[in-house]
Design a protein around this motif. Structure first.
Motif, short mmCIF file in Angstrom:
data_model
loop_
_atom_site.label_atom_id
_atom_site.label_comp_id
_atom_site.label_asym_id
_atom_site.label_seq_id
_atom_site.Cartn_x
_atom_site.Cartn_y
_atom_site.Cartn_z
N GLY A 6 26.67 11.71 24.70
CA GLY A 6 25.21 11.77 24.76
C GLY A 6 24.67 13.11 25.19
N PHE A 7 25.33 13.74 26.16
CA PHE A 7 24.82 15.03 26.66
C PHE A 7 24.95 16.13 25.63
CE2 PHE A 7 29.30 15.25 27.54
CZ PHE A 7 29.65 16.58 27.50
N MET A 8 25.80 15.92 24.61
CA MET A 8 25.93 16.90 23.53
C MET A 8 24.99 16.59 22.37
SD MET A 8 30.06 17.63 23.41
CE MET A 8 30.52 15.92 23.13
N GLU A 9 24.64 15.33 22.22
CA GLU A 9 23.83 14.91 21.07
C GLU A 9 22.33 15.04 21.31
OE1 GLU A 9 24.85 11.16 19.33
OE2 GLU A 9 26.94 11.34 19.98
N TYR A 10 21.92 14.89 22.56
CA TYR A 10 20.48 14.84 22.86
C TYR A 10 20.09 15.99 23.78
CZ TYR A 10 21.19 10.05 21.23
OH TYR A 10 21.55 8.95 20.50
N ASP A 11 19.00 16.64 23.46
CA ASP A 11 18.44 17.66 24.34
C ASP A 11 17.62 16.99 25.43
OD1 ASP A 11 19.53 19.74 22.84
OD2 ASP A 11 17.77 19.83 21.52
N ARG A 12 17.48 17.67 26.55
CA ARG A 12 16.62 17.16 27.62
C ARG A 12 15.18 17.07 27.10
NH1 ARG A 12 15.73 17.22 33.46
NH2 ARG A 12 13.60 17.90 33.90
N ALA A 13 14.52 15.98 27.43
CA ALA A 13 13.11 15.79 27.08
C ALA A 13 12.41 15.14 28.26
CB ALA A 13 12.96 14.92 25.84
N THR A 14 11.21 15.59 28.54
CA THR A 14 10.41 15.02 29.62
C THR A 14 9.02 14.70 29.10
OG1 THR A 14 9.73 17.22 30.38
CG2 THR A 14 11.68 16.27 31.42
N SER A 15 8.26 14.00 29.92
CA SER A 15 6.91 13.64 29.53
C SER A 15 6.07 14.89 29.26
CB SER A 15 6.26 12.81 30.63
OG SER A 15 6.24 13.53 31.84
N LYS A 16 5.19 14.78 28.32
CA LYS A 16 4.31 15.90 27.98
C LYS A 16 3.12 15.92 28.94
CE LYS A 16 6.88 16.89 24.43
NZ LYS A 16 7.79 18.06 24.47
N GLU A 37 12.36 4.44 23.24
CA GLU A 37 13.55 4.90 22.51
C GLU A 37 13.97 6.29 22.97
OE1 GLU A 37 16.72 4.25 20.36
OE2 GLU A 37 15.12 2.78 20.57
N MET A 38 13.01 7.17 23.16
CA MET A 38 13.34 8.52 23.63
C MET A 38 13.88 8.47 25.05
SD MET A 38 10.26 10.91 22.11
CE MET A 38 11.05 12.41 22.73
N GLN A 39 13.35 7.56 25.87
CA GLN A 39 13.83 7.45 27.25
C GLN A 39 15.29 6.96 27.27
OE1 GLN A 39 11.06 8.18 29.64
NE2 GLN A 39 12.96 8.96 30.52
N LYS A 40 15.62 6.04 26.36
CA LYS A 40 17.00 5.57 26.25
C LYS A 40 17.94 6.73 25.90
CE LYS A 40 17.81 1.73 24.03
NZ LYS A 40 17.75 0.66 22.98
N ASN A 41 17.50 7.62 25.04
CA ASN A 41 18.32 8.80 24.71
C ASN A 41 18.55 9.68 25.93
OD1 ASN A 41 18.35 7.91 22.08
ND2 ASN A 41 16.79 9.35 21.35
N GLN A 42 17.53 9.76 26.79
CA GLN A 42 17.69 10.57 28.00
C GLN A 42 18.71 9.92 28.95
OE1 GLN A 42 16.36 13.72 28.31
NE2 GLN A 42 16.00 13.14 26.16
N GLY A 43 18.72 8.59 29.00
CA GLY A 43 19.74 7.91 29.79
C GLY A 43 21.13 8.18 29.24
N ALA A 44 21.22 8.34 27.93
CA ALA A 44 22.52 8.61 27.31
C ALA A 44 23.09 9.96 27.69
CB ALA A 44 22.37 8.52 25.78
N ARG A 45 22.26 10.89 28.14
CA ARG A 45 22.73 12.23 28.49
C ARG A 45 23.55 12.24 29.78
NH1 ARG A 45 19.62 16.33 29.73
NH2 ARG A 45 21.01 17.81 28.67
N CYS A 46 23.42 11.18 30.61
CA CYS A 46 24.16 11.13 31.87
C CYS A 46 25.65 10.98 31.60
CB CYS A 46 23.65 9.96 32.72
SG CYS A 46 24.45 9.82 34.33
N MET A 47 26.46 11.80 32.25
CA MET A 47 27.90 11.83 32.00
C MET A 47 28.69 10.95 32.96
SD MET A 47 28.54 15.84 31.10
CE MET A 47 28.16 16.43 32.74
N GLU A 48 28.02 10.28 33.90
CA GLU A 48 28.71 9.49 34.93
C GLU A 48 29.89 10.28 35.49
OE1 GLU A 48 29.17 5.35 34.98
OE2 GLU A 48 27.84 5.00 33.28
N CYS A 116 25.14 18.38 34.38
CA CYS A 116 24.66 18.93 33.11
C CYS A 116 23.93 20.26 33.32
CB CYS A 116 23.72 17.94 32.42
SG CYS A 116 24.55 16.63 31.50
N GLY A 117 23.34 20.41 34.51
CA GLY A 117 22.60 21.63 34.80
C GLY A 117 23.48 22.83 35.07
N LEU A 118 24.78 22.63 35.17
CA LEU A 118 25.70 23.74 35.42
C LEU A 118 25.77 24.68 34.23
CD1 LEU A 118 27.81 25.14 37.20
CD2 LEU A 118 29.50 23.50 36.35
N ASN A 119 25.79 24.08 33.03
CA ASN A 119 25.87 24.89 31.81
C ASN A 119 24.84 24.44 30.78
OD1 ASN A 119 28.16 26.78 32.16
ND2 ASN A 119 29.30 24.88 32.50
N GLY A 120 23.73 23.95 31.24
CA GLY A 120 22.70 23.49 30.31
C GLY A 120 21.53 22.96 31.10
#
Length: 495
Positions: A6-16, A37-48, A116-120
């Motif tokens: 997920g962290f490779m497929e989706y870019d960070r997105a926040t509320s406008k 749906e976009m919020q679910k993608n943001q959850g997918a970015r977490c690498m646990e 994720c913030g270490l290199n992105g």
């Protein structure tokens, strides 16, 4: 982990955010949330991560790394990705009593420590948190749960800011009878009158207070403990008292001309605006008005920024924000590596709006006030400032501030707002209870404890640790509640 890639497929997105041109027309919140749906993608970015710094809440070089509440962030990020919203809110509420508050006003140390913030770019933890709690309210999942068994113990909580509300919430859940005293006319403390409406709309606070009231917490407003209601009376009527009065003693600027008309503390400026806004949509005129005035804000922190944003909404003529410290770098310095809190320059909403309206950043760095200039009738007309530099005293080794010769400047000013921080609790509460304070004027306790030197009296929040974040206030409220419960019952099952 729901989606390992997920962290490779989706870019960070926040509320406008609404554009400054639109949002300065009112005092409403101005963030437009993402779709589900976009919020679910943001959850997918977490690498646990194997070591989730986001939830560690540990101290590194005097700064917190991760969430002070130890929120179970990887768990509910995964649940968001999988659309398990009810399970997500259950996990969230295990550690955070009021996610609707923290997701709006917390500076998100969790995200600053995200791997994720270490290199992105970090996972949008704060956005996910708000999506979870607001979805829960929308679907009716947040309901009053009145305790089925009462202990018969009565607890007074003095102060209804985030620490006081948290302590009250926890102790009520345990079955104690809790009464919250607030000196203002509305419940919420710092959340109600210290933070502007555009950062947290007050209906959000009222919504939670209504639930707590239904759960059995009693709220009493317009009651100033230590003045109107003396400490000895409170100690006779209650089995335990939790003081959560905040660090509400503002730091002053004592230079020549301080008595000029037109100089106010930031907290009074913000409070009168919010109170008038709630009472009459500002139509009653009972607030410190910056309209058509040259405003000088002294202080570069969040409160100073709030004063800038509020002044612009009033319709000020100009605004300048004075900061004594040097400008922070735009990027992390090498000696400030991840996962430390990033010491970088942040342009907040108020400064963004000033740049839009006046075409320049309102901040002046490495500058301090030398004098307030007034006219013959005592009204403020200008502020004399001077540039400063920082150097090390060769004898003491301490860093010292020195004025830069020949750098004095006169700033036109009709209104000065002092946002220079706070110096601890107000003395009348301390003196009335007879409690001890430390060298920083915070209420003294044993290390990692919350009981004061007076029997039955406990302390939590800014009154205990000094001016800090809402998330720390909630942590303090939870820890103090456990200690009170142990005192009353001989054991505790509070988390």
């Amino acid at each position: 982990m729901g989606k390992p890639t997920g962290f490779m497929e989706y870019d960070r997105a926040t509320s406008k955010c609404e554009a400054p041109a639109q949002r300065i027309k009112n005092f409403n919140e101005f963030h437009i949330p993402l779709s589900i749906e976009m919020q679910k993608n943001q959850g997918a970015r977490c690498m646990e991560c194997g070591v989730p710094f986001c939830q560690s809440g540990s101290m590194v070089k005097g700064m917190v790394v991760g969430c002070p509440l130890n929120n179970l962030i990887p768990e509910w990020n995964d649940l968001v990705f999988n659309g398990q919203w009810e399970e997500a809110v259950n996990r969230l509420l295990l550690t955070d009593n009021f996610p609707e508050f923290t997701s709006r006003v917390c500076p998100a140390p969790c995200e600053k420590a995200c791997t994720c913030g270490l290199n992105g770019e970090a996972v949008s933890v704060k956005e996910n948190e708000q999506a979870i709690i607001e979805n829960a309210f929308e679907k009716g999942l947040i309901k009053p749960h009145k305790p089925s068994i009462r202990t018969g113990k009565n607890v007074a909580v003095v102060g209804s800011g985030p620490a006081g509300l948290t302590a009250a919430n926890q102790l009520n859940k345990r079955g104690h009878l809790v009464t919250v005293f607030e000196r203002e006319d509305r419940i919420g403390g710092l959340l109600m009158y210290g933070i502007p409406n555009m950062k947290i709309e007050k209906s959000i606070i009222d919504r939670r207070i209504d639930i707590m009231s239904q759960e059995g917490v009693k709220f009493i407003t317009n009651t100033d403990i230590g003045k109107k209601y003396k400490a000895n009376r409170l100690l006779k009527e209650f089995d335990a008292v939790v003081l959560a009065c905040g660090a509400s003693n503002p730091r002053d600027i004592n230079v020549p001309g301080r008595d000029a008309a037109g100089i106010y503390f930031a907290v009074d400026f913000l409070k009168t605006t919010t109170k008038s806004l709630l009472n009459s949509n500002l139509e009653d005129g009972n607030y410190i008005n910056a309209k058509d005035k040259n405003v000088v804000v002294i202080g570069g922190g969040d409160t100073g920024n709030d004063c800038v944003g509020t002044s612009i909404r009033h319709g000020c003529k100009s605004v300048v924000q004075i900061e004594i410290m040097p400008k922070l770098p735009d990027e992390r310095a090498e000696n400030n590596p991840w996962p430390q809190w990033p010491k970088v320059c942040k342009t907040d909403y108020g400064q963004e709006e000033a740049i839009y309206v006046f075409k320049h950043d309102p901040r002046i760095y490495e500058t301090t006030v030398k004098e307030f200039i007034k006219n013959e009738t005592g009204e403020l007309t200008a502020v004399k400032v001077v540039q400063v530099k920082f150097g090390t005293n060769p004898e003491t080794g301490r860093q010292e501030i020195q004025e830069v010769e020949g750098s004095e400047q006169i700033l036109e000013a009709d209104l000065v707002l002092i946002a220079a921080g706070f110096l601890g609790s107000e003395s009348y509460v301390i003196e009335n209870f007879g409690i001890e304070v430390d060298a920083r004027t915070n209420v003294a306790t044993a290390v990692d404890k919350y009981q004061t030197n007076i029997d039955k009296v406990f302390v939590a929040g800014d009154m205990h640790r000094g001016q800090s974040l809402v998330v720390w206030a909630i942590r303090e409220g939870r820890e103090a509640a456990k200690e009170v419960d142990q005192y009353l019952m001989g054991y505790t099952n509070l988390r």
